[in-house]
Design a protein around this motif. Structure first.
Motif, mmCIF file in Angstrom:
data_model
loop_
_atom_site.group_PDB
_atom_site.id
_atom_site.type_symbol
_atom_site.label_atom_id
_atom_site.label_comp_id
_atom_site.label_asym_id
_atom_site.label_seq_id
_atom_site.Cartn_x
_atom_site.Cartn_y
_atom_site.Cartn_z
ATOM 1 N N ALA A 24 0.794 -1.283 0.159
ATOM 2 C CA ALA A 24 -0.041 -0.015 0.081
ATOM 3 C C ALA A 24 0.777 1.259 0.005
ATOM 4 C CB ALA A 24 -0.968 0.036 1.027
ATOM 5 N N GLY A 80 0.359 -4.494 -5.851
ATOM 6 C CA GLY A 80 0.572 -3.744 -4.705
ATOM 7 C C GLY A 80 1.495 -2.400 -4.609
ATOM 8 N N CYS A 90 4.286 -11.651 2.351
ATOM 9 C CA CYS A 90 4.581 -10.579 1.102
ATOM 10 C C CYS A 90 5.753 -11.310 0.218
ATOM 11 C CB CYS A 90 4.678 -9.317 1.537
ATOM 12 S SG CYS A 90 3.261 -8.335 2.031
ATOM 13 N N ASN A 130 2.395 -2.225 3.306
ATOM 14 C CA ASN A 130 1.624 -2.861 3.249
ATOM 15 C C ASN A 130 1.690 -4.092 2.013
ATOM 16 O OD1 ASN A 130 -0.430 -1.931 5.379
ATOM 17 N ND2 ASN A 130 -0.196 -0.133 4.100
ATOM 18 N N CYS A 131 0.987 -4.710 1.488
ATOM 19 C CA CYS A 131 1.026 -5.590 0.117
ATOM 20 C C CYS A 131 -0.138 -6.152 -0.305
ATOM 21 C CB CYS A 131 2.344 -6.485 0.082
ATOM 22 S SG CYS A 131 1.957 -8.089 0.358
ATOM 23 N N SER A 132 -0.050 -6.341 -1.939
ATOM 24 C CA SER A 132 -1.164 -7.068 -2.291
ATOM 25 C C SER A 132 -0.315 -8.291 -3.207
ATOM 26 C CB SER A 132 -1.876 -6.373 -3.254
ATOM 27 O OG SER A 132 -2.947 -7.148 -4.116
ATOM 28 N N VAL A 140 -4.588 -9.499 0.346
ATOM 29 C CA VAL A 140 -4.425 -7.849 0.505
ATOM 30 C C VAL A 140 -3.902 -7.774 2.110
ATOM 31 C CG1 VAL A 140 -5.434 -5.551 0.846
ATOM 32 C CG2 VAL A 140 -6.136 -7.095 -1.207
ATOM 33 N N GLU A 186 -4.279 -1.158 -2.437
ATOM 34 C CA GLU A 186 -4.048 -2.624 -2.761
ATOM 35 C C GLU A 186 -5.223 -3.439 -3.162
ATOM 36 O OE1 GLU A 186 -1.058 -3.337 -2.145
ATOM 37 O OE2 GLU A 186 -0.449 -1.817 -0.708
#
Length: 254
Positions: A7, A27, A154, A166-168, A173, A202
């Motif tokens: 994110a 992401g 991640c 954060n990450c996707s 998510v 994300e």
């Protein structure tokens, strides 16, 4: 913001460390080192996110919360579900909270539902619809977890989140607990809006949207802009679309 699948949010006058931008799943990234014990707004307070700028007033209720560096890597799924919002292909999603965190799964799920149902969100594209479920097949899961657990999940998708972001990745998510509770300096007085930015960025990557740059001085920062690297003249904004249904975007970012 940062990694494709992490994110991205920016802080004016705040210089984050160098970030790795990996374009694989989807992401962007987020910033701030995990602190074992920090003061934040009452986690039970979840007002509706603002129009997108960080001008909200902090809640008068504050509490000390513990943000563990890592957790067990197991999750509790929020019970119940929501109706379908939006038109087009329905994407079924779960909301999971890492085991042992002092968060209400029901409160987190409610906030996620509100963000994804907002008319300024991705449902405005006319192609995306969302429905929260607690069982059965899902298209993706929103997972709130400790920095260490976010890093591990991640990393399995090739993304380096440094304990900060954060990450996707794949169908996950991943939301860093510290970002969820404390946001970043530019959104520090409006944490609910920052949470909307995490999810919109994300989930945007999950839907196939890449990073974009600031479209011009004084204009709203696109939700897909890596705001964590700086606003570059744009003003804070957390929504993909404006109230008239127009996409807030900019030139493609490298």
């Amino acid at each position: 913001m940062t990694v494709l699948g992490v994110a991205g949010f920016a802080a004016v006058g705040w210089a984050p460390p160098a970030e790795k931008d990996v374009k694989a799943e989807a992401g962007a990234t987020e910033q701030a080192k995990p602190k074992p014990d920090v003061t934040t707004r009452n986690p039970s307070s979840s007002p509706t996110p603002s129009s997108g700028s960080s001008g909200g007033s902090p809640s008068p209720s504050q509490t000390r919360v513990t943000i563990p560096a890592t957790g067990p890597g197991t999750f509790v799924t929020a019970s119940g579900g929501s109706g379908k919002v939006g038109t087009g292909k329905t994407l079924r999603y779960r909301v999971d909270v890492e085991t042992g965190l002092a968060l209400s799964t029901a409160d987190v799920a409610k906030e996620v539902e509100q963000i994804l149902a907002d008319p300024r969100g991705w449902t405005a594209d006319g192609r995306s619809a969302f429905q929260r479920v607690s069982s059965g097949p899902t298209d993706f899961a929103v997972k709130v977890a400790t920095p260490g657990t976010v890093d591990k999940i991640c990393a399995a998708g090739g993304l380096d989140t440094h304990g900060d972001y954060n990450c996707s990745v794949s169908q996950n998510v991943m939301v860093n607990l510290e970002r969820w509770e404390l946001a970043t300096p530019v959104y520090a007085k409006d944490v609910p809006s920052y949470r909307a930015l995490i999810l919109n960025h994300e989930v945007g990557h999950f839907l196939g949207h890449g990073h974009v740059a600031c479209p011009g001085a004084g204009m709203p920062a696109p939700a897909m802009m890596q705001q964590i690297k700086g606003m570059h003249g744009c003003v804070p904004n957390v929504w993909p679309y404006d109230s008239d249904g127009r996409l807030i975007t900019g030139p493609a970012a490298p």
